[in-house]
Design an enzyme around this catalytic site. Structure first.
Site, PDB file in Angstrom:
ATOM      1  N   ASN A 125       0.958  -1.142   0.193  1.00 23.67           N
ATOM      2  CA  ASN A 125      -0.012   0.082  -0.012  1.00 23.67           C
ATOM      3  C   ASN A 125       0.943   1.281   0.021  1.00 23.67           C
ATOM      4  OD1 ASN A 125       0.918  -0.723   2.522  1.00 23.67           O
ATOM      5  ND2 ASN A 125      -0.827   0.471   3.579  1.00 23.67           N
ATOM      6  N   GLU A 221       4.174  -4.156  12.135  1.00 22.14           N
ATOM      7  CA  GLU A 221       3.249  -3.143  12.170  1.00 22.14           C
ATOM      8  C   GLU A 221       2.090  -3.712  11.594  1.00 22.14           C
ATOM      9  OE1 GLU A 221       1.072  -0.935  10.835  1.00 22.14           O
ATOM     10  OE2 GLU A 221       2.263   0.493   9.603  1.00 22.14           O
ATOM     11  N   CYS A 255      -3.161   1.676   6.774  1.00 23.57           N
ATOM     12  CA  CYS A 255      -3.176   0.932   7.994  1.00 23.57           C
ATOM     13  C   CYS A 255      -3.781   2.144   9.144  1.00 23.57           C
ATOM     14  CB  CYS A 255      -1.972   0.634   8.820  1.00 23.57           C
ATOM     15  SG  CYS A 255      -0.799  -0.690   7.794  1.00 23.57           S
TER      16      CYS A 255
END
Length: 503
Positions: A125, A221, A255
């Protein structure tokens, strides 16, 4: 098709790690200033090629080039400058305050040393910003890096490698290993000195499990279901603009995307009206077309998850205020920016990571209820609170379970090089960015010295009756942390030291 990348085997990955290990000691021996020269040289090359890089990111991900520039290229330019110029200060030797032990001539220091080889497994992303930021921090800390990008965005990672090659970074210090999940598995299995992983919770758990076999430390993460709370004293028009950018930038594939919005009941109608009106003005289409705000999604699998979440919510009574469906009249994977109301926590769109351009809005009555709703999640990456009363927003922010809570801001603190990034709960552990992120790239060595080298320690042998009385005094007086309280022990200490030194 815009290009091809190799599917590298376990043997290829192992060779890359060997090259990195061979190159790392000489790199670690350089000064911070010398390492910074390579980073700043690479930065100049990035600056000279911003359009080319932004277009490459756009072609691989589907986001508009302008968004690639603002959310990926610009932040990395800032981060490269920051860590090139400030890593030495952030990693300088630190003296530890050891209290009364200092009276005995003791001193303790923390030294920061490179780990060795850092393995980075990066997502699709943000294929430029996420890995490049970590590469820069790892290199400045004195490590070599082996980078495994997502198979969906390999060309952007290869461009990172090309930039550093052009900057004359010594061979082996940055190895790019392209391929699918098997390549990532191979990287973990090599036993590198640390793994930095950004991706889904499911994959993160597999990475942690595989790394545990080698006792390899991992920074994870992972996903998010990030809430935004809008209070009744917020600037509603501005909060609405923040909500739609936070939900729809990168087609919601961040995220830190705003994946659920809670607005105070008394202002909900006005806020929702602003959101719907602003959303309908967004231009969606092929990212290469000028003026497009929302581009394509990066892969069809993620688009199908978005469709499933929307369908589930509708079946349970949610209402679509605008958007709500996949676009079928254009080439690519597009989903309309979608605003939903009448939602609750029985719906997947409010509990599971959607990772797409959907903004569900739910109402609340009290501040405590808003915090409870925000915390009702397995995730805890970021959150946002909008309101004009600073004391009130701070009080709420402190109660929210998230690695980062933004007040009157959304998403963008990942772009601030000085701030840490990471989550709690199933959003992962460890940090990237900021000094906390830099400290993930080093090992900490403690060095302790006794400058009174001629004197024995009072706690050494022998354990006489007099020693027992002294130790009891230590228990009662020394451990208070007060020199004044411990001072009556001084005659006993001197007698014991004189006796030991006489022996």
């Amino acid at each position: 098709e815009i290009g091809r990348a190799a599917l590298m085997t376990a043997a290829d990955v192992a060779a890359s790690v060997r090259y990195a290990r061979a190159a790392q000691p000489a790199w670690a021996a350089l000064s911070y200033r010398e390492r910074a020269e390579y980073i700043l040289r690479a930065r100049k090359l990035v600056l000279a090629q911003t359009d080319e890089i932004a277009n490459l990111i756009s072609r691989e991900t589907g986001k508009p080039p302008m968004e690639a520039l603002s959310m990926e290229v610009v932040p990395t330019l800032d981060l490269m400058n920051h860590f090139a110029r400030h890593t030495e200060k952030m990693l300088q030797r630190e003296k530890i305050d050891i209290g009364q032990y200092g009276v005995f001539g003791r001193a303790s220091y923390i030294f920061y040393k490179p780990l060795g080889v850092v393995g980075i497994i990066s997502p699709w992303n943000f294929p430029w910003a996420t890995p490049l930021d970590e590469v820069v921090m790892a290199l400045m800390a004195g490590n070599a890096v082996v980078l495994k990008p997502s198979e969906l965005t390999s060309l952007t990672a290869l461009k990172i490698g090309a930039i550093f090659k052009e900057a004359r970074l010594p061979k082996g210090l940055l190895e790019i290993v392209t391929g699918d999940g098997s390549t990532g598995t191979a990287l973990v299995e090599t036993g590198v000195d640390k793994i930095m992983f950004t991706g889904s919770v499911a994959t993160g758990k597999r990475v942690a499990e595989a790394a545990a076999k080698h006792l390899t430390p991992v920074v994870l993460e992972l996903g998010g279901k990030d809430p935004m709370i809008v209070l009744d004293d917020a600037d509603l028009e501005n909060a609405a603009r923040a909500a739609i950018w936070g939900a729809f930038c990168n087609s919601g594939q961040a995220c830190a995307s705003i994946e659920r919005c809670y607005v105070q009941e008394s202002v909900a109608q006005e806020f929702i009206a602003h959101v719907v009106e602003e959303t309908r003005t967004l231009q969606q289409g092929q990212p290469s077309v000028e003026g497009v705000d929302v581009g394509a999604m990066t892969n069809e699998r993620q688009l199908q998850i978005v469709e499933r979440h929307v369908s589930d919510a509708l079946a349970k009574g949610a209402r679509v205020e605008t958007g709500g469906k996949r676009l079928t009249d254009t080439r690519g994977w597009f989903h309309e920016p979608t605003v939903m109301t009448n939602v609750d926590h029985s719906m997947e769109v409010m509990t599971d990571e959607t990772f797409g351009p959907v903004l569900p809005i739910m109402t609340f009555k009290t501040d405590d209820e808003a915090v409870a709703l925000a915390n009702d999640s397995i995730y805890g990456l970021t959150a946002a609170v909008f309101g004009s009363d600073t004391r009130r927003t701070y009080a709420m922010a402190e109660k929210i379970e998230a690695g980062t809570v933004m007040i009157n801001e959304v998403v963008y603190t990942h772009a601030v090089a000085q701030t840490p990034w990471g989550g709690v709960k199933q959003s992962g552990y460890g940090r990237t960015h900021g000094r906390l992120g830099l400290l993930e790239m080093v090992t900490h060595q403690h060095i302790h010295i006794n400058r009174f080298y001629w004197a024995a320690d009072v706690w050494w042998f022998r354990y006489t009756a007099e020693a027992g009385k002294l130790f009891q005094g230590f228990a009662r007086r020394f451990t208070t942390g007060s020199i004044l309280s411990a001072s009556p022990l001084l005659p006993q200490i001197i007698r014991r030291l004189l006796k030991k030194n006489a022996d």
